[in-house]
Design a protein around this motif. Sequence first.
Motif, short mmCIF file in Angstrom:
data_model
loop_
_atom_site.label_atom_id
_atom_site.label_comp_id
_atom_site.label_asym_id
_atom_site.label_seq_id
_atom_site.Cartn_x
_atom_site.Cartn_y
_atom_site.Cartn_z
N GLY A 198 -40.10 4.59 5.54
CA GLY A 198 -39.53 3.91 4.39
C GLY A 198 -38.16 3.36 4.71
O GLY A 198 -37.69 3.45 5.86
N ALA A 199 -37.51 2.80 3.71
CA ALA A 199 -36.17 2.25 3.92
C ALA A 199 -35.15 3.35 4.19
O ALA A 199 -34.23 3.18 5.00
CB ALA A 199 -35.74 1.43 2.71
N GLY B 236 -43.50 -2.54 3.12
CA GLY B 236 -43.17 -1.27 2.51
C GLY B 236 -44.38 -0.54 1.95
O GLY B 236 -44.29 0.18 0.95
N SER C 179 -37.67 -5.08 5.45
CA SER C 179 -38.87 -4.63 4.76
C SER C 179 -38.75 -4.92 3.28
O SER C 179 -37.63 -4.92 2.73
CB SER C 179 -39.09 -3.12 4.98
OG SER C 179 -40.08 -2.60 4.12
N ALA D 99 -39.35 -2.91 1.23
CA ALA D 99 -38.83 -1.67 0.66
C ALA D 99 -37.32 -1.66 0.58
O ALA D 99 -36.74 -0.82 -0.12
CB ALA D 99 -39.31 -0.47 1.49
#
Length: 402
Positions: A31-32, A51, A376, A378
């Motif tokens: 994830g981020a 994401g 991304s 995300a």
Amino acid sequence: MDLLNTLTGQLRALDEQSLIRKRRTVDTPCGARVSVDGRQLLAFCSNDYLGLANHPKLKLALQEGAAIYGVGSGASHMISGHVRAHAMLEDRLAEFVGAHLESARALTFCTGYMANLAIITGLTAGDREAEIFSESLNHASLIDGARLSRAKVTVYPHADLAALGALLAASNAATKLVVTDSVFSMDGDLAPLPALLALCEQHGAWLVIDDAHGFGTLGDHGRGALEHFKLRSPYLVYMGTLGKAAGVGGAFVAAHETVIETLIQKARPYIFTTATPPALAHALLTSIDLIEGQEGIKRRAHLAALVAQLDDGQVGLKLHRWRRLPSMTAIQPILIGDNAETMRAGAALYEQGLWVGTIRPPTVAPGTSRLRVTLSAAHSSMEVAQLITALNNLDATGKDVR
């Protein structure tokens, strides 16, 4: 001991050139924001472009797939490992990109690396007179596939259509393959695919497209470079990966049904490999729906906005010592040049809680080491702003990297 001493010396030489690679251990989902070796970091180094890797619907689909099919496939596709989920995914992928291919069929693989080996060795199997024309910036899997094929390999300069046209015109090979990335993984630029396809049709060559970094992110519905450039031809052999924008794992090849049947019969990386866990294939059916639907459209729009944020004249990147390479994709390279300075820049960002990939030879040419920023869907605009500020400050002062 002499053998170990030889290896020790080779490792020492890599270290002296700032070329040693080190792994970090991530304790959280992709994830981020991730936890890495006990530190909370903002990550700009994964290929999870949309994401989706930790998407709730994909996690539920994977659980459902495991409940239906168990875990392992137990054998190769050619023995007993070809499970209903694999067949359903191949049909879905053929439908997804089929508008750009004639009589489309798809074949799934464990990895994009294996898929590329299979394409090149399968299409040249038994033809020692075959010739492969390989883009100079191609991914290692395409390079290795060409080497394994034992065919004649000619490397043409990056995006040089005139050079490639002359090489194709001079070739007497009955089997010719032009092999290229669509989005170049370390530069982020796009291959001139329409012009490449025109050359292939003119000279009777297959155009093999590795769309690892375009599938899911390019095109109105995420159908990749084929949709982005509005390509359609029986000469196309298309490879898309399923562990980047699709958020799961594996890869596929889509082409005319005769090409796919040829790979099934001749491609050793397909024939002699245990099939992927069917639960992954089951989850990917949901992933393709997400990519194609409204959520995928929104995520691609947000990703494009983040790329545009880097270009913003007021709040974007303002580099002087370093250089951002031109790219409209999620891959945003910052060219530094020197290996050691690149590593120091990466370390300085890491200390600020920003995890950015540091890319050095042999992945890129000597003297072109870089930070490889990957964006991304995300990420938020505020998180990208934090990265921009850090990069601008490091570039302006140099005190943390010299």
